[in-house]
Design a protein around this motif. Structure first.
Motif, PDB file in Angstrom:
ATOM      1  N   TYR A   1      42.942  44.918  -2.513  1.00  0.00           N
ATOM      2  CA  TYR A   1      41.843  45.874  -2.612  1.00  0.00           C
ATOM      3  C   TYR A   1      40.566  45.181  -3.075  1.00  0.00           C
ATOM      4  O   TYR A   1      39.487  45.415  -2.534  1.00  0.00           O
ATOM      5  N   PHE A   2      40.673  44.326  -4.071  1.00  0.00           N
ATOM      6  CA  PHE A   2      39.503  43.598  -4.548  1.00  0.00           C
ATOM      7  C   PHE A   2      39.103  42.498  -3.569  1.00  0.00           C
ATOM      8  O   PHE A   2      37.918  42.289  -3.304  1.00  0.00           O
ATOM      9  N   ARG A   3      40.075  41.808  -3.022  1.00  0.00           N
ATOM     10  CA  ARG A   3      39.770  40.731  -2.091  1.00  0.00           C
ATOM     11  C   ARG A   3      39.063  41.276  -0.859  1.00  0.00           C
ATOM     12  O   ARG A   3      38.070  40.705  -0.389  1.00  0.00           O
ATOM     13  N   ASP A   4      39.548  42.389  -0.314  1.00  0.00           N
ATOM     14  CA  ASP A   4      38.939  42.964   0.884  1.00  0.00           C
ATOM     15  C   ASP A   4      37.535  43.488   0.605  1.00  0.00           C
ATOM     16  O   ASP A   4      36.660  43.425   1.472  1.00  0.00           O
ATOM     17  N   GLU A   5      37.313  44.024  -0.595  1.00  0.00           N
ATOM     18  CA  GLU A   5      35.970  44.506  -0.940  1.00  0.00           C
ATOM     19  C   GLU A   5      35.006  43.331  -1.079  1.00  0.00           C
ATOM     20  O   GLU A   5      33.845  43.415  -0.646  1.00  0.00           O
ATOM     21  N   PHE A   6      35.458  42.247  -1.667  1.00  0.00           N
ATOM     22  CA  PHE A   6      34.668  41.010  -1.760  1.00  0.00           C
ATOM     23  C   PHE A   6      34.286  40.556  -0.359  1.00  0.00           C
ATOM     24  O   PHE A   6      33.123  40.248  -0.066  1.00  0.00           O
ATOM     25  N   PHE A   7      35.256  40.541   0.532  1.00  0.00           N
ATOM     26  CA  PHE A   7      35.034  40.122   1.911  1.00  0.00           C
ATOM     27  C   PHE A   7      34.024  41.048   2.597  1.00  0.00           C
ATOM     28  O   PHE A   7      33.111  40.587   3.284  1.00  0.00           O
ATOM     29  N   LYS A   8      34.168  42.350   2.410  1.00  0.00           N
ATOM     30  CA  LYS A   8      33.260  43.317   3.038  1.00  0.00           C
ATOM     31  C   LYS A   8      31.832  43.124   2.547  1.00  0.00           C
ATOM     32  O   LYS A   8      30.878  43.208   3.338  1.00  0.00           O
ATOM     33  N   ARG A   9      31.653  42.864   1.271  1.00  0.00           N
ATOM     34  CA  ARG A   9      30.304  42.622   0.746  1.00  0.00           C
ATOM     35  C   ARG A   9      29.672  41.396   1.401  1.00  0.00           C
ATOM     36  O   ARG A   9      28.482  41.387   1.727  1.00  0.00           O
ATOM     37  N   GLU A  10      30.478  40.358   1.589  1.00  0.00           N
ATOM     38  CA  GLU A  10      29.955  39.149   2.221  1.00  0.00           C
ATOM     39  C   GLU A  10      29.588  39.412   3.674  1.00  0.00           C
ATOM     40  O   GLU A  10      28.564  38.927   4.167  1.00  0.00           O
ATOM     41  N   LEU A  11      30.414  40.178   4.378  1.00  0.00           N
ATOM     42  CA  LEU A  11      30.125  40.498   5.767  1.00  0.00           C
ATOM     43  C   LEU A  11      28.861  41.340   5.876  1.00  0.00           C
ATOM     44  O   LEU A  11      28.008  41.094   6.741  1.00  0.00           O
ATOM     45  N   ASP A  12      28.708  42.320   4.993  1.00  0.00           N
ATOM     46  CA  ASP A  12      27.493  43.139   4.986  1.00  0.00           C
ATOM     47  C   ASP A  12      26.263  42.291   4.686  1.00  0.00           C
ATOM     48  O   ASP A  12      25.192  42.491   5.274  1.00  0.00           O
ATOM     49  N   ALA A  13      26.410  41.327   3.778  1.00  0.00           N
ATOM     50  CA  ALA A  13      25.284  40.459   3.424  1.00  0.00           C
ATOM     51  C   ALA A  13      24.861  39.597   4.602  1.00  0.00           C
ATOM     52  O   ALA A  13      23.671  39.363   4.820  1.00  0.00           O
ATOM     53  N   ILE A  14      25.838  39.134   5.382  1.00  0.00           N
ATOM     54  CA  ILE A  14      25.529  38.314   6.557  1.00  0.00           C
ATOM     55  C   ILE A  14      24.700  39.109   7.554  1.00  0.00           C
ATOM     56  O   ILE A  14      23.666  38.640   8.055  1.00  0.00           O
ATOM     57  N   TYR A  15      25.116  40.328   7.844  1.00  0.00           N
ATOM     58  CA  TYR A  15      24.408  41.128   8.835  1.00  0.00           C
ATOM     59  C   TYR A  15      23.046  41.616   8.334  1.00  0.00           C
ATOM     60  O   TYR A  15      22.123  41.823   9.122  1.00  0.00           O
ATOM     61  N   SER A  16      22.905  41.790   7.027  1.00  0.00           N
ATOM     62  CA  SER A  16      21.655  42.351   6.505  1.00  0.00           C
ATOM     63  C   SER A  16      20.609  41.291   6.181  1.00  0.00           C
ATOM     64  O   SER A  16      19.437  41.628   5.979  1.00  0.00           O
ATOM     65  N   GLU A  17      21.014  40.010   6.137  1.00  0.00           N
ATOM     66  CA  GLU A  17      20.069  38.984   5.712  1.00  0.00           C
ATOM     67  C   GLU A  17      18.969  38.715   6.733  1.00  0.00           C
ATOM     68  O   GLU A  17      17.866  38.310   6.389  1.00  0.00           O
ATOM     69  N   GLY A  18      19.260  38.947   8.022  1.00  0.00           N
ATOM     70  CA  GLY A  18      18.278  38.629   9.049  1.00  0.00           C
ATOM     71  C   GLY A  18      18.099  37.125   9.191  1.00  0.00           C
ATOM     72  O   GLY A  18      18.918  36.343   8.730  1.00  0.00           O
ATOM     73  N   HIS A  19      17.041  36.714   9.822  1.00  0.00           N
ATOM     74  CA  HIS A  19      16.700  35.297  10.019  1.00  0.00           C
ATOM     75  C   HIS A  19      17.764  34.546  10.809  1.00  0.00           C
ATOM     76  O   HIS A  19      17.820  33.317  10.760  1.00  0.00           O
ATOM     77  N   ASN A  20      18.646  35.276  11.506  1.00  0.00           N
ATOM     78  CA  ASN A  20      19.647  34.602  12.328  1.00  0.00           C
ATOM     79  C   ASN A  20      19.009  34.116  13.622  1.00  0.00           C
ATOM     80  O   ASN A  20      17.981  34.632  14.079  1.00  0.00           O
ATOM     81  N   LYS A  21      19.620  33.120  14.215  1.00  0.00           N
ATOM     82  CA  LYS A  21      19.083  32.488  15.422  1.00  0.00           C
ATOM     83  C   LYS A  21      19.543  33.259  16.659  1.00  0.00           C
ATOM     84  O   LYS A  21      20.522  32.912  17.318  1.00  0.00           O
ATOM     85  N   LYS A  22      18.803  34.317  16.947  1.00  0.00           N
ATOM     86  CA  LYS A  22      19.178  35.214  18.041  1.00  0.00           C
ATOM     87  C   LYS A  22      19.136  34.527  19.403  1.00  0.00           C
ATOM     88  O   LYS A  22      19.900  34.893  20.306  1.00  0.00           O
ATOM     89  N   ASP A  23      18.265  33.546  19.547  1.00  0.00           N
ATOM     90  CA  ASP A  23      18.201  32.847  20.822  1.00  0.00           C
ATOM     91  C   ASP A  23      19.499  32.073  21.094  1.00  0.00           C
ATOM     92  O   ASP A  23      20.001  32.060  22.232  1.00  0.00           O
ATOM     93  N   ILE A  24      20.058  31.453  20.076  1.00  0.00           N
ATOM     94  CA  ILE A  24      21.330  30.744  20.242  1.00  0.00           C
ATOM     95  C   ILE A  24      22.470  31.730  20.485  1.00  0.00           C
ATOM     96  O   ILE A  24      23.347  31.491  21.322  1.00  0.00           O
ATOM     97  N   GLU A  25      22.437  32.840  19.799  1.00  0.00           N
ATOM     98  CA  GLU A  25      23.471  33.855  19.993  1.00  0.00           C
ATOM     99  C   GLU A  25      23.462  34.375  21.428  1.00  0.00           C
ATOM    100  O   GLU A  25      24.525  34.538  22.057  1.00  0.00           O
ATOM    101  N   ARG A  26      22.267  34.640  21.965  1.00  0.00           N
ATOM    102  CA  ARG A  26      22.157  35.108  23.351  1.00  0.00           C
ATOM    103  C   ARG A  26      22.591  34.021  24.329  1.00  0.00           C
ATOM    104  O   ARG A  26      23.215  34.310  25.359  1.00  0.00           O
ATOM    105  N   TYR A  27      22.273  32.782  24.001  1.00  0.00           N
ATOM    106  CA  TYR A  27      22.675  31.653  24.844  1.00  0.00           C
ATOM    107  C   TYR A  27      24.201  31.566  24.948  1.00  0.00           C
ATOM    108  O   TYR A  27      24.753  31.418  26.047  1.00  0.00           O
ATOM    109  N   PHE A  28      24.902  31.675  23.826  1.00  0.00           N
ATOM    110  CA  PHE A  28      26.361  31.639  23.851  1.00  0.00           C
ATOM    111  C   PHE A  28      26.927  32.795  24.670  1.00  0.00           C
ATOM    112  O   PHE A  28      27.864  32.628  25.460  1.00  0.00           O
ATOM    113  N   LEU A  29      26.337  33.962  24.514  1.00  0.00           N
ATOM    114  CA  LEU A  29      26.839  35.139  25.217  1.00  0.00           C
ATOM    115  C   LEU A  29      26.660  34.985  26.729  1.00  0.00           C
ATOM    116  O   LEU A  29      27.577  35.287  27.512  1.00  0.00           O
TER     117      LEU A  29
END
Length: 359
Positions: free
Chosen positions: A157-185
């Motif tokens: 329960y604690f481990r999964d909540e820790f993981f969820k917070r990290e995942l939410d932080a990744i998506y909310s931080e912005g500044h990701n390289k969208k051009d590379i992401e689109r290139y891979f897709l």
């Protein structure tokens, strides 16, 4: 099968939806634990065994640390902490025992008395991003039984909540390289969240291998690779521990080499690395997968660190995917880095799966 029930908090603890809750603070790895001091002396060993289990990185590190609190009045100063736990029994008449008893409505109390429930959860009660867990049994003996028998479920329960917070932080931080992401897709039919300080170290359509690398700060490195196998008709033969270990060594011997090209990354070729190599069947973004966790090192023993891999089959693409995250941080504690890179791997999406539109 044991049933877990969401915690029922009486009106004393209810917070109006109109109130603005602060964001939870504090160390992700600390669990503030309210427990009667006498009870703690009787249960501290199994309690620590449940949460302070060692993660070898290769130095032994504990993902969570129990921080006991023996006075309930301190709760007003700690309501913004990320992880809070109450541990008690119904027959405990201490201030903390009475506090926990008052947290249960009659129906929940009856379940505890019958030993039909012992674990209750409430998220975001006092702060956003907070998890509160209540472990309560009718007596000490029953509590000790659950701390032994159900230790993995409690821990997760604690481990999964820790993981969820990290995942939410990744998506909310912005500044990701969208051009590379689109290139891979567009080029490969998959994508992954590329944080601003990752770059492409290897991109081979022929080898079906992509390596993303992060070298900030300068004395810390994180590696992610994605490898895939096309036109797979019998995926089950790939869910094999020997194949997974040999395939990873094949890939890293070819691509994960030192700058002088005289050493490369290996796993599972000495007693120490085999000792800490674990394979688990898991659900990876809705797919059956094999999760691998262990230690990598250079074949000349000049360095090493932890890694996590996932091997899974994409039905739409008829592909086996092998995705992997590694950490090299000899001067740092690595337990948080392991959670962070695991969360980053979970941002992996494939075309045609319906996953990409959801983010």
């Amino acid at each position: 099968m044991k049933k877990f029930f969401s915690i029922a908090i009486i009106s004393l603890f209810l917070i109006s939806c109109t109130q603005l809750k602060p964001k939870a603070t504090g160390d992700e790895t600390e669990i503030i634990t309210y427990v009667d001091s006498l009870l703690y002396t009787q249960i501290q060993d199994p309690l620590k065994s449940t949460f302070q289990r060692l993660l070898y990185t290769p130095q032994p590190e504990s993902l969570f640390i129990i921080k006991p609190e023996f006075q309930i009045y301190s709760i007003d100063n700690l309501k913004t902490r990320k992880n809070i736990m109450f541990v008690s029994t119904l027959d405990n008449k201490s201030d903390i025992g009475l506090y926990v008893s008052n947290m249960l409505d009659p129906a929940s109390r009856e379940l505890v008395e019958k030993d039909s429930a012992f674990l209750f959860i409430k998220k975001d009660l006092w702060s956003k991003g907070q998890i509160i867990v209540v472990l309560v049994s009718k007596d000490k003996e029953t509590l000790l039984k659950h701390l032994t028998k159900d230790r993995n479920e409690i821990y997760l329960y604690f481990r999964d909540e820790f993981f969820k917070r990290e995942l939410d932080a990744i998506y909310s931080e912005g500044h990701n390289k969208k051009d590379i992401e689109r290139y891979f897709l567009k080029k490969y039919g998959w994508t992954i969240f590329v944080q601003h300080d990752y770059y492409i170290a290897k991109d081979s359509a022929e080898e079906k291998f992509v390596w993303l690398r992060r070298r900030t700060p300068e004395d810390m490195e994180r590696f992610i690779f994605i490898h895939w196998i096309d036109s797979v008709e019998n995926p089950y033969k790939f869910f094999n521990q020997v194949w997974i270990a040999e395939k990873r060594n094949e890939l890293t011997r070819k691509f994960y080499r030192t700058t002088r090209d005289d050493a490369w990354v290996v796993i599972a070729d000495d007693p120490e690395s085999i000792k800490y190599l674990y394979f688990f069947p898991v659900n990876f973004n809705g797919r059956y997968a094999i999760r691998v966790q262990g230690l990598w090192r250079f074949n000349d023993f000049t360095g090493g660190g932890p890694f996590i891999s996932y091997v899974f089959y994409d039905e739409n693409q008829k592909r086996i995917y092998f995705i992997d995250g590694s950490i090299f941080a000899p001067r740092y504690e690595k337990k948080k880095l392991v959670i962070q890179i695991d969360a980053l791997l979970h941002t992996f999406k494939t075309a045609g799966s319906g996953e990409i539109a959801s983010h």
